[in-house]
Design a protein around this motif. Sequence first.
Motif, PDB file in Angstrom:
ATOM      1  N   TYR A 165       0.821  -1.214   0.000  1.00 34.34           N
ATOM      2  CA  TYR A 165       0.000   0.000   0.000  1.00 34.34           C
ATOM      3  C   TYR A 165       0.852   1.260   0.000  1.00 34.34           C
ATOM      4  N   VAL A 166       0.276   2.302  -0.590  1.00 35.10           N
ATOM      5  CA  VAL A 166       0.721   3.672  -0.349  1.00 35.10           C
ATOM      6  C   VAL A 166      -0.435   4.391   0.321  1.00 35.10           C
ATOM      7  N   VAL A 167      -0.198   4.908   1.516  1.00 35.01           N
ATOM      8  CA  VAL A 167      -1.208   5.659   2.256  1.00 35.01           C
ATOM      9  C   VAL A 167      -0.684   7.077   2.409  1.00 35.01           C
ATOM     10  N   SER A 168      -1.532   8.072   2.104  1.00 32.40           N
ATOM     11  CA  SER A 168      -1.040   9.438   2.063  1.00 32.40           C
ATOM     12  C   SER A 168      -2.016  10.416   2.705  1.00 32.40           C
ATOM     13  N   CYS A 169      -1.465  11.533   3.146  1.00 32.58           N
ATOM     14  CA  CYS A 169      -2.221  12.622   3.762  1.00 32.58           C
ATOM     15  C   CYS A 169      -2.661  13.594   2.674  1.00 32.58           C
ATOM     16  N   PRO A 170      -3.959  13.761   2.446  1.00 33.48           N
ATOM     17  CA  PRO A 170      -4.412  14.652   1.369  1.00 33.48           C
ATOM     18  C   PRO A 170      -3.956  16.097   1.549  1.00 33.48           C
ATOM     19  N   ALA A 171      -3.808  16.548   2.795  1.00 34.57           N
ATOM     20  CA  ALA A 171      -3.471  17.954   3.053  1.00 34.57           C
ATOM     21  C   ALA A 171      -2.017  18.277   2.758  1.00 34.57           C
ATOM     22  N   THR A 172      -1.130  17.310   2.964  1.00 34.09           N
ATOM     23  CA  THR A 172       0.301  17.589   2.867  1.00 34.09           C
ATOM     24  C   THR A 172       1.018  16.829   1.756  1.00 34.09           C
ATOM     25  N   GLY A 173       0.413  15.779   1.244  1.00 37.47           N
ATOM     26  CA  GLY A 173       1.100  14.949   0.262  1.00 37.47           C
ATOM     27  C   GLY A 173       2.179  14.068   0.863  1.00 37.47           C
ATOM     28  N   LYS A 174       2.228  13.960   2.190  1.00 38.41           N
ATOM     29  CA  LYS A 174       3.167  13.048   2.844  1.00 38.41           C
ATOM     30  C   LYS A 174       2.581  11.638   2.802  1.00 38.41           C
ATOM     31  N   ALA A 175       3.443  10.635   2.721  1.00 32.74           N
ATOM     32  CA  ALA A 175       2.953   9.281   2.485  1.00 32.74           C
ATOM     33  C   ALA A 175       3.791   8.245   3.219  1.00 32.74           C
ATOM     34  N   ALA A 176       3.221   7.040   3.342  1.00 30.96           N
ATOM     35  CA  ALA A 176       3.932   5.871   3.846  1.00 30.96           C
ATOM     36  C   ALA A 176       3.683   4.709   2.898  1.00 30.96           C
ATOM     37  N   ILE A 177       4.696   3.866   2.732  1.00 32.77           N
ATOM     38  CA  ILE A 177       4.558   2.602   2.021  1.00 32.77           C
ATOM     39  C   ILE A 177       4.431   1.508   3.071  1.00 32.77           C
ATOM     40  N   ILE A 178       3.501   0.586   2.863  1.00 31.52           N
ATOM     41  CA  ILE A 178       3.283  -0.502   3.809  1.00 31.52           C
ATOM     42  C   ILE A 178       3.448  -1.848   3.095  1.00 31.52           C
ATOM     43  N   ASP A 179       4.328  -2.671   3.628  1.00 30.93           N
ATOM     44  CA  ASP A 179       4.548  -4.057   3.178  1.00 30.93           C
ATOM     45  C   ASP A 179       4.909  -4.172   1.693  1.00 30.93           C
ATOM     46  N   PRO A 180       5.966  -3.491   1.269  1.00 33.03           N
ATOM     47  CA  PRO A 180       6.373  -3.595  -0.141  1.00 33.03           C
ATOM     48  C   PRO A 180       6.993  -4.949  -0.463  1.00 33.03           C
ATOM     49  N   VAL A 181       6.844  -5.375  -1.704  1.00 32.47           N
ATOM     50  CA  VAL A 181       7.289  -6.690  -2.169  1.00 32.47           C
ATOM     51  C   VAL A 181       8.517  -6.557  -3.061  1.00 32.47           C
ATOM     52  N   LEU A 182       9.524  -7.382  -2.789  1.00 32.77           N
ATOM     53  CA  LEU A 182      10.655  -7.547  -3.686  1.00 32.77           C
ATOM     54  C   LEU A 182      10.403  -8.814  -4.491  1.00 32.77           C
ATOM     55  N   ASN A 183      10.311  -8.687  -5.793  1.00 30.94           N
ATOM     56  CA  ASN A 183       9.958  -9.831  -6.640  1.00 30.94           C
ATOM     57  C   ASN A 183      11.086 -10.866  -6.647  1.00 30.94           C
ATOM     58  N   PHE A 184      10.689 -12.136  -6.543  1.00 31.84           N
ATOM     59  CA  PHE A 184      11.660 -13.228  -6.450  1.00 31.84           C
ATOM     60  C   PHE A 184      11.077 -14.477  -7.092  1.00 31.84           C
ATOM     61  N   ASP A 185      11.858 -15.106  -7.943  1.00 26.39           N
ATOM     62  CA  ASP A 185      11.468 -16.371  -8.566  1.00 26.39           C
ATOM     63  C   ASP A 185      12.295 -17.496  -7.938  1.00 26.39           C
ATOM     64  N   PRO A 186      11.687 -18.304  -7.054  1.00 24.39           N
ATOM     65  CA  PRO A 186      12.465 -19.373  -6.401  1.00 24.39           C
ATOM     66  C   PRO A 186      13.033 -20.404  -7.377  1.00 24.39           C
ATOM     67  N   LYS A 187      12.413 -20.570  -8.525  1.00 23.91           N
ATOM     68  CA  LYS A 187      12.876 -21.593  -9.464  1.00 23.91           C
ATOM     69  C   LYS A 187      14.163 -21.183 -10.171  1.00 23.91           C
ATOM     70  N   SER A 188      14.279 -19.894 -10.485  1.00 20.57           N
ATOM     71  CA  SER A 188      15.484 -19.426 -11.185  1.00 20.57           C
ATOM     72  C   SER A 188      16.440 -18.680 -10.271  1.00 20.57           C
TER      73      SER A 188
END
Length: 295
Positions: free
Chosen positions: A19-42
């Motif tokens: 998620y990106v959650v942001s404050c409408p008044a200030t444009g400040k934001a937080a990222i929650i639980d970002p994913v790094l893509n990974f292929d276990p097979k390769s």
Amino acid sequence: MEKPKVRGFYEPQTSSIPYVVSCPATGKAAIIDPVLNFDPKSGRIATHSADEILKFIAEEGLTLDWILDTHPHADHLSAACYLKGKTGAPTAIGAHVTEVQALWRDIYNWPDFAADGSQWDRLFEEGDRFNVGEIESRVLFSPGHTLASVTYVIGDAAFVHDTLFMPDGGTARADFPGGSAKILWRSIQQILSLPDETRVFTGHDYQPGGREPAWESTVGTQKRQNIHVKEGTAEADFVTLREERDKTLSMPAQILFALQVNTNGGRLPAPEDNGTRYLKYPLDRLEGAAWDLDE
């Protein structure tokens, strides 16, 4: 109650929603639980999901205040370290991450690993408060799925990740090392004590019945409709249901890769003398895990 803007980014490989959650008044934001893509097979690593988030932040003209993880994930690698390198924003997680670090330090036989949470810029305790722009936010300690899980309540939005799913999906498993269905029940009850209009954003959606991905509900809807914990459900019945269901679930495909990265704040292992990074794969340490005979 203040109402942040929330944008979810469905990641189909692991059915995750950063998620990106942001404050409408200030444009400040937080990222929650970002994913790094990974292929276990390769063994390939990519940053497609995290880069999509960075592109959105740039297009919206947002300023990043925080990179937040709700817990050390077992089903995907965290992109927190990558995003900190790109933005300079501080990282944070629940303070009980040190217990998870100690548990997995033993599993990986890492005697020199720093199980002190120093891999993050801030460790949140139950009740800690912080801001996303002008929006007051607080932390609920939500163990049960893991020893370290937290819920971020940002204005009228609760980011619960692996506690509640959408009402037709029920609840998250509690059979990982350090998990407990009884403790998960208590954490869910704390979340369901929030005002009924509180928006609930879950960290996974497995599309029950083949429906389209969904990740937003409300506390009121969860109390009325969640198939595992709706009003009238007894604690003992939930614990029995959860424990019996968990016995049938095979482990996530990335768990033994992910925990060595995610207990280290999303950092990949250092390259060895040939320039290649290597992940360690412990054998026979997840006793009692269901076999996935379809693989």
